[in-house]
Write a protein that holds these residues in place. Sequence first.
Motif, PDB file in Angstrom:
ATOM      1  N   GLU A  10       0.831  -1.203   0.000  1.00 25.04           N
ATOM      2  CA  GLU A  10       0.000   0.000   0.000  1.00 25.04           C
ATOM      3  C   GLU A  10       0.865   1.253   0.000  1.00 25.04           C
ATOM      4  O   GLU A  10       0.590   2.208  -0.724  1.00 25.04           O
ATOM      5  CB  GLU A  10      -0.924   0.024   1.225  1.00 25.04           C
ATOM      6  CG  GLU A  10      -2.115  -0.881   1.128  1.00 25.04           C
ATOM      7  CD  GLU A  10      -3.004  -0.793   2.363  1.00 25.04           C
ATOM      8  OE1 GLU A  10      -2.873   0.172   3.161  1.00 25.04           O
ATOM      9  OE2 GLU A  10      -3.836  -1.700   2.531  1.00 25.04           O
ATOM     10  N   GLY A  11       1.901   1.259   0.826  1.00 26.81           N
ATOM     11  CA  GLY A  11       2.802   2.409   0.882  1.00 26.81           C
ATOM     12  C   GLY A  11       3.491   2.667  -0.447  1.00 26.81           C
ATOM     13  O   GLY A  11       3.645   3.817  -0.872  1.00 26.81           O
ATOM     14  N   VAL A  12       3.910   1.585  -1.115  1.00 27.06           N
ATOM     15  CA  VAL A  12       4.526   1.716  -2.438  1.00 27.06           C
ATOM     16  C   VAL A  12       3.524   2.323  -3.412  1.00 27.06           C
ATOM     17  O   VAL A  12       3.843   3.251  -4.163  1.00 27.06           O
ATOM     18  CB  VAL A  12       5.021   0.334  -2.938  1.00 27.06           C
ATOM     19  CG1 VAL A  12       5.432   0.400  -4.406  1.00 27.06           C
ATOM     20  CG2 VAL A  12       6.171  -0.179  -2.076  1.00 27.06           C
ATOM     21  N   ARG A  13       2.295   1.830  -3.382  1.00 25.85           N
ATOM     22  CA  ARG A  13       1.260   2.328  -4.308  1.00 25.85           C
ATOM     23  C   ARG A  13       0.871   3.772  -4.010  1.00 25.85           C
ATOM     24  O   ARG A  13       0.647   4.561  -4.930  1.00 25.85           O
ATOM     25  CB  ARG A  13       0.046   1.408  -4.245  1.00 25.85           C
ATOM     26  CG  ARG A  13       0.325   0.034  -4.824  1.00 25.85           C
ATOM     27  CD  ARG A  13      -0.879  -0.883  -4.753  1.00 25.85           C
ATOM     28  NE  ARG A  13      -0.506  -2.223  -5.143  1.00 25.85           N
ATOM     29  CZ  ARG A  13      -0.647  -3.299  -4.368  1.00 25.85           C
ATOM     30  NH1 ARG A  13      -1.185  -3.199  -3.161  1.00 25.85           N
ATOM     31  NH2 ARG A  13      -0.267  -4.485  -4.791  1.00 25.85           N
ATOM     32  N   ILE A  14       0.798   4.133  -2.720  1.00 26.32           N
ATOM     33  CA  ILE A  14       0.511   5.518  -2.347  1.00 26.32           C
ATOM     34  C   ILE A  14       1.567   6.450  -2.942  1.00 26.32           C
ATOM     35  O   ILE A  14       1.270   7.580  -3.327  1.00 26.32           O
ATOM     36  CB  ILE A  14       0.449   5.671  -0.809  1.00 26.32           C
ATOM     37  CG1 ILE A  14      -0.813   4.985  -0.265  1.00 26.32           C
ATOM     38  CG2 ILE A  14       0.501   7.134  -0.385  1.00 26.32           C
ATOM     39  CD1 ILE A  14      -0.832   4.809   1.248  1.00 26.32           C
ATOM     40  N   SER A  15       2.788   5.935  -3.065  1.00 25.88           N
ATOM     41  CA  SER A  15       3.895   6.720  -3.622  1.00 25.88           C
ATOM     42  C   SER A  15       3.873   6.788  -5.144  1.00 25.88           C
ATOM     43  O   SER A  15       4.766   7.375  -5.750  1.00 25.88           O
ATOM     44  CB  SER A  15       5.230   6.128  -3.159  1.00 25.88           C
ATOM     45  OG  SER A  15       5.342   6.210  -1.763  1.00 25.88           O
ATOM     46  N   GLY A  16       2.898   6.144  -5.766  1.00 26.97           N
ATOM     47  CA  GLY A  16       2.757   6.222  -7.210  1.00 26.97           C
ATOM     48  C   GLY A  16       3.458   5.120  -7.980  1.00 26.97           C
ATOM     49  O   GLY A  16       3.598   5.210  -9.209  1.00 26.97           O
TER      50      GLY A  16
ATOM     51  N   SER B  61      16.745   2.540   5.706  1.00 26.58           N
ATOM     52  CA  SER B  61      17.519   2.750   6.941  1.00 26.58           C
ATOM     53  C   SER B  61      17.670   1.537   7.841  1.00 26.58           C
ATOM     54  O   SER B  61      18.596   1.480   8.629  1.00 26.58           O
ATOM     55  CB  SER B  61      16.903   3.900   7.735  1.00 26.58           C
ATOM     56  OG  SER B  61      15.580   3.562   8.116  1.00 26.58           O
ATOM     57  N   GLY B  62      16.790   0.561   7.758  1.00 22.67           N
ATOM     58  CA  GLY B  62      16.897  -0.624   8.598  1.00 22.67           C
ATOM     59  C   GLY B  62      15.721  -1.548   8.349  1.00 22.67           C
ATOM     60  O   GLY B  62      14.803  -1.211   7.604  1.00 22.67           O
ATOM     61  N   PRO B  63      15.726  -2.713   8.993  1.00 19.51           N
ATOM     62  CA  PRO B  63      14.607  -3.642   8.812  1.00 19.51           C
ATOM     63  C   PRO B  63      13.362  -3.182   9.563  1.00 19.51           C
ATOM     64  O   PRO B  63      13.458  -2.455  10.555  1.00 19.51           O
ATOM     65  CB  PRO B  63      15.140  -4.952   9.396  1.00 19.51           C
ATOM     66  CG  PRO B  63      16.156  -4.527  10.405  1.00 19.51           C
ATOM     67  CD  PRO B  63      16.760  -3.259   9.870  1.00 19.51           C
TER      68      PRO B  63
ATOM     69  N   LYS C  26      20.043  -2.154  -6.427  1.00 18.70           N
ATOM     70  CA  LYS C  26      18.587  -2.017  -6.463  1.00 18.70           C
ATOM     71  C   LYS C  26      18.097  -1.601  -5.078  1.00 18.70           C
ATOM     72  O   LYS C  26      18.641  -2.034  -4.058  1.00 18.70           O
ATOM     73  CB  LYS C  26      17.919  -3.340  -6.847  1.00 18.70           C
ATOM     74  CG  LYS C  26      18.258  -3.834  -8.231  1.00 18.70           C
ATOM     75  CD  LYS C  26      17.400  -3.174  -9.262  1.00 18.70           C
ATOM     76  CE  LYS C  26      17.627  -3.821 -10.625  1.00 18.70           C
ATOM     77  NZ  LYS C  26      16.682  -3.371 -11.603  1.00 18.70           N
ATOM     78  N   PRO C  27      17.061  -0.782  -4.985  1.00 25.17           N
ATOM     79  CA  PRO C  27      16.493  -0.415  -3.696  1.00 25.17           C
ATOM     80  C   PRO C  27      15.896  -1.637  -2.995  1.00 25.17           C
ATOM     81  O   PRO C  27      15.328  -2.521  -3.649  1.00 25.17           O
ATOM     82  CB  PRO C  27      15.386   0.575  -4.058  1.00 25.17           C
ATOM     83  CG  PRO C  27      15.779   1.115  -5.385  1.00 25.17           C
ATOM     84  CD  PRO C  27      16.451  -0.024  -6.088  1.00 25.17           C
TER      85      PRO C  27
ATOM     86  N   LYS D 128       6.720   3.347   1.484  1.00 25.03           N
ATOM     87  CA  LYS D 128       7.022   4.664   0.908  1.00 25.03           C
ATOM     88  C   LYS D 128       8.532   4.902   0.860  1.00 25.03           C
ATOM     89  O   LYS D 128       9.051   5.479  -0.091  1.00 25.03           O
ATOM     90  CB  LYS D 128       6.368   5.773   1.713  1.00 25.03           C
ATOM     91  CG  LYS D 128       4.857   5.796   1.603  1.00 25.03           C
ATOM     92  CD  LYS D 128       4.273   6.855   2.543  1.00 25.03           C
ATOM     93  CE  LYS D 128       2.763   6.786   2.611  1.00 25.03           C
ATOM     94  NZ  LYS D 128       2.229   7.752   3.589  1.00 25.03           N
ATOM     95  N   SER D 129       9.259   4.449   1.898  1.00 26.63           N
ATOM     96  CA  SER D 129      10.710   4.666   1.938  1.00 26.63           C
ATOM     97  C   SER D 129      11.423   3.835   0.876  1.00 26.63           C
ATOM     98  O   SER D 129      12.419   4.287   0.294  1.00 26.63           O
ATOM     99  CB  SER D 129      11.274   4.394   3.334  1.00 26.63           C
ATOM    100  OG  SER D 129      11.179   3.029   3.666  1.00 26.63           O
ATOM    101  N   ILE D 130      10.924   2.639   0.598  1.00 19.81           N
ATOM    102  CA  ILE D 130      11.502   1.840  -0.491  1.00 19.81           C
ATOM    103  C   ILE D 130      11.221   2.525  -1.823  1.00 19.81           C
ATOM    104  O   ILE D 130      12.115   2.671  -2.664  1.00 19.81           O
ATOM    105  CB  ILE D 130      10.942   0.400  -0.479  1.00 19.81           C
ATOM    106  CG1 ILE D 130      11.411  -0.335   0.785  1.00 19.81           C
ATOM    107  CG2 ILE D 130      11.391  -0.358  -1.740  1.00 19.81           C
ATOM    108  CD1 ILE D 130      10.713  -1.652   1.037  1.00 19.81           C
ATOM    109  N   ALA D 131       9.986   2.975  -2.021  1.00 26.45           N
ATOM    110  CA  ALA D 131       9.608   3.664  -3.264  1.00 26.45           C
ATOM    111  C   ALA D 131      10.435   4.923  -3.490  1.00 26.45           C
ATOM    112  O   ALA D 131      10.772   5.257  -4.627  1.00 26.45           O
ATOM    113  CB  ALA D 131       8.115   4.001  -3.233  1.00 26.45           C
TER     114      ALA D 131
END
Length: 143
Positions: free
Chosen positions: A24-30, A115-117, A83-84, A137-140
Amino acid sequence: MGKVLIVYASRADETKGIAELIAEGVRISGHEAELKKTSEIKSEDDLKGYDGYAFGSATYHGEMITSMKQILFVSERAELKDKPGGSFGAYGWSGEAAGRIFDTMDHIFGMKMVSGPLMLKASWVQGGIQAAQDYGKSIAALI
């Protein structure tokens, strides 16, 4: 727009729930997010074609689930350098799995890690929903 692969190993579906919130966080980031259980990854080819990765496993008796260990061995041949990436997992007592996955992705694969797991008892405990979405979101943001 990038595409993030989220691979998880879960017995009681707590880690699966965390994976869904990271997506969800990835998708929120577009960006796009694709979730797969470890059993859906058969070779390094199944890991190719993504812009970012998150691997997660629950911790049992201080260890990650065996199927995630197998994914990490397969991932060594998948050319994930730079890669991220991020790692996550649910735990009852100790939570070592997420940290071990993170260290493997960082030091062995040479990925560009967040930044960490992310270690949560469950997605619904103590702000876990927001934490997991923010992790996505941080990965995105690294794409």
